[in-house]
Design an enzyme around this catalytic site. Structure first.
Site, PDB file in Angstrom:
ATOM      1  N   GLY A   1       7.111 -44.145  43.903  1.00 41.00           N
ATOM      2  CA  GLY A   1       7.327 -43.170  42.855  1.00 41.00           C
ATOM      3  C   GLY A   1       8.096 -43.776  41.691  1.00 41.00           C
TER       4      GLY A   1
ATOM      5  N   GLY B   1       6.398 -44.232  47.744  1.00 39.90           N
ATOM      6  CA  GLY B   1       5.405 -43.218  47.415  1.00 39.90           C
ATOM      7  C   GLY B   1       3.983 -43.650  47.682  1.00 39.90           C
TER       8      GLY B   1
ATOM      9  N   ASP C   1      11.271 -41.089  52.139  1.00 39.08           N
ATOM     10  CA  ASP C   1      10.784 -39.724  51.947  1.00 39.08           C
ATOM     11  C   ASP C   1       9.263 -39.701  52.049  1.00 39.08           C
ATOM     12  OD1 ASP C   1      10.465 -41.103  49.507  1.00 39.08           O
ATOM     13  OD2 ASP C   1      10.694 -39.285  48.325  1.00 39.08           O
TER      14      ASP C   1
ATOM     15  N   GLU D   1      13.808 -47.438  50.170  1.00 35.46           N
ATOM     16  CA  GLU D   1      14.654 -46.409  49.556  1.00 35.46           C
ATOM     17  C   GLU D   1      16.148 -46.611  49.757  1.00 35.46           C
ATOM     18  OE1 GLU D   1      10.597 -44.851  49.713  1.00 35.46           O
ATOM     19  OE2 GLU D   1      11.880 -45.862  51.179  1.00 35.46           O
TER      20      GLU D   1
END
Length: 534
Positions: free
Chosen positions: A118, A168, A199, A191
């Site tokens: 992301g 992501g 996530d 992350e």
């Protein structure tokens, strides 16, 4: 066979429809045809969001017979996901699922890489002002809704995970039925390096990898390369990159009647053979004593325990009988100690709060359904989008991605700075308690209703897509222990385990290699060459 037809599918966008004569009759007809091929709903046309790299759309959509191709199109940014991309992909996925003319969904990246994750730099720019904290949280929520849709759609989803597939990118690729790795694939969840947590539903995926492998990968950001992703369970197939164009053409030949079984068989036509797989696994390090060390050490209850055990292993004071067995023969102890040192140092550079948050999230994810994991992720992400609650996300992105400071040169100014300063009570109350101890941003309420999605998978704890990958360690264990369906009171030999699983997986390449590695690591040979699980 249908005549080959290839057409671009127009992309919905939040931009207003142009009223000038530039929308020619010819382009309108093309848009109408594209929408007809992509969905059974009324055709709607709007211009695509463009990439900052040029005039091309940030995501392109094409229809080839019953195949629907989704191409992430920000190659200079390694196809990292931004708000425009997610807002374009989601409605098209809904169209594909609703259409009687669409079947297989193929997701790929333009260029050498699938998706670097992301666009967290954009997200952290919204954290400078409390009035815009919600923007970042809303982006995460939209991303998770898209990933959940891919995880539960009845359509066969195929992802070509070429090159970098981080964060992501794992969310977009990892939840579909078919995850194709090549020799260039690199998968990682980085992350904790930036003060976040794994996530995009990764807490579902990581928690279901063999043993403690998922927790190790989640805390250390260790990248799995090439065939290792197939062996570890991230990928369902391993296909040499040079065969992907032919595989794509083969998928385009399948019509609307093609089932998951049909797609699986088609991919297997192009999968690596045993020799190619063995070459791809030649340098895979997470086997034998090191893999036993992962399972023993990362099963410890706290992050402090994990770090202490890594330190003991590094210094040579760890109980080696836990990780080295007589059948291992000569073991390079220096290599094991080097791994322990590098692992300890990697975790020590991470945000202490993120390490403890990730440890709890991955362990919680093992117990939750796919829907519950995404809702948990949304709750955690909301906390990370409030710098007063969790400053490390803003700090990590600023230092590592904007200022480009290497953490080994200058560790980010994490707050708190040490694991000992982060209590379990703080993690629970800050990230997991309901209601949360903050109101800005509000926790997104994700709607995962299947009301208008006939055939969509119900919320599951065991992925319906697991059967397309190699057998898990647990499935091998059940056969050895006599817990498998069809087992009897007799102990089994290695060959009997291999034969049973090869038959069950229809001779899938990699089954023999996976079973051999697990049995060497987890069993000893008893009487008459039968196996005993350790």
């Amino acid at each position: 066979m249908f005549p080959r037809a290839r057409t671009a599918i127009s992309c919905a966008s939040r931009r207003p429809m142009p009223t000038s004569a530039s929308a020619s009759t010819a382009s309108l007809r093309t848009s109408m045809l594209a929408n007809h091929l992509s969905t059974s709903s009324p055709a709607q046309s709007a211009p695509a969001a463009t990439s900052p790299e040029g005039n091309s759309a940030v995501v392109t959509f094409e229809a080839v017979h019953a195949l629907r191709r989704v191409t992430l199109n920000r190659p200079k940014a390694l196809n990292s996901l931004n708000e425009d991309m997610v807002s374009l992909i989601q409605p098209q996925l809904e169209n594909f699922e609703a259409s009687e003319l669409a079947n297989i969904i193929l997701i790929k990246g333009n260029g050498k890489h699938f998706c670097a994750g992301g666009d967290v730099v954009f997200i952290t720019k919204t954290l400078d002002d409390p009035k815009t904290w919600r923007n970042g949280s809303d982006f995460f929520a939209s991303e998770y809704k898209m990933d959940q849709f891919l995880a539960t759609t009845p359509r066969p989803v195929v992802a070509f995970m070429t090159g970098v597939t981080f964060g992501g990118g794992v969310g977009v690729s990892g939840h579909g039925a078919f995850r194709v790795a090549t020799e260039s694939t690199q998968i990682a969840m980085p992350e904790t390096k930036i003060g976040l947590f794994p996530d995009v539903g990764a807490n579902f995926l990581l928690g279901r990898l063999d043993g403690q492998l998922g927790l190790y990968l989640g805390l250390t950001s260790f990248p799995l390369k090439g065939a290792a992703n197939y062996f570890a369970g991230f990928a369902s197939h391993y296909v040499p990159a040079e065969r992907l164009p032919a595989l794509e053409a083969r998928l385009a030949e399948l019509d609307v009647t093609a089932t998951h079984e049909t797609v699986n068989a088609a991919i297997n036509e192009f999968a690596a053979d045993a020799e190619e797989l063995q070459r791809g696994l030649k340098d895979y390090p997470l086997v034998g004593p090191i893999r036993r060390a992962i399972d023993a050490i990362f099963a410890r209850p706290t992050a402090e325990n994990i770090m202490a055990d890594l330190g003991a292993l590094e210094q040579g004071s760890y109980d080696m009988s836990k990780i080295v067995l007589p059948q291992d023969g000569d073991v390079d102890m220096s290599a094991i100690q080097k791994w322990a040192k590098e692992t300890r140092e990697a975790i020590s550079l991470r945000s202490p709060t993120s390490v403890k948050l990730s440890l709890k999230a991955i362990r919680e994810g093992r117990k939750l359904t796919i829907d519950e994991v995404f809702r948990m992720d949304a709750r955690l992400a909301a906390a990370c989008c409030n710098p007063e609650v969790h400053p490390d996300f803003l700090t990590g992105v600023t230092d590592l991605l904007i200022r480009k400071i290497k953490p080994e040169d200058q560790r980010p100014a994490w707050k708190p700075a040490t694991l000992e300063e982060v209590s379990d009570k703080h993690i629970q109350e800050t990230f997991f308690a309901h209601p949360p101890p903050f109101k800005n941003p509000p926790v997104p309420q994700l709607d995962f209703s299947r009301k208008n999605r006939p055939g969509a998978y119900a919320a599951y704890k065991i992925s319906p897509h697991a059967k397309w990958a190699l057998p898990s360690e647990r499935e091998i264990e059940k056969i050895v222990k006599g817990e498998d369906a069809g087992s009897n009171e007799f102990a089994v030999t290695k060959q009997e385990v291999v034969d049973r699983l090869l038959q069950r997986w229809n001779g899938k390449v990699g089954v023999r290699e996976k079973v051999d590695e697990v049995l060497r690591r987890k069993t000893i040979v008893a009487e008459e060459q039968t196996l005993k699980w350790l």
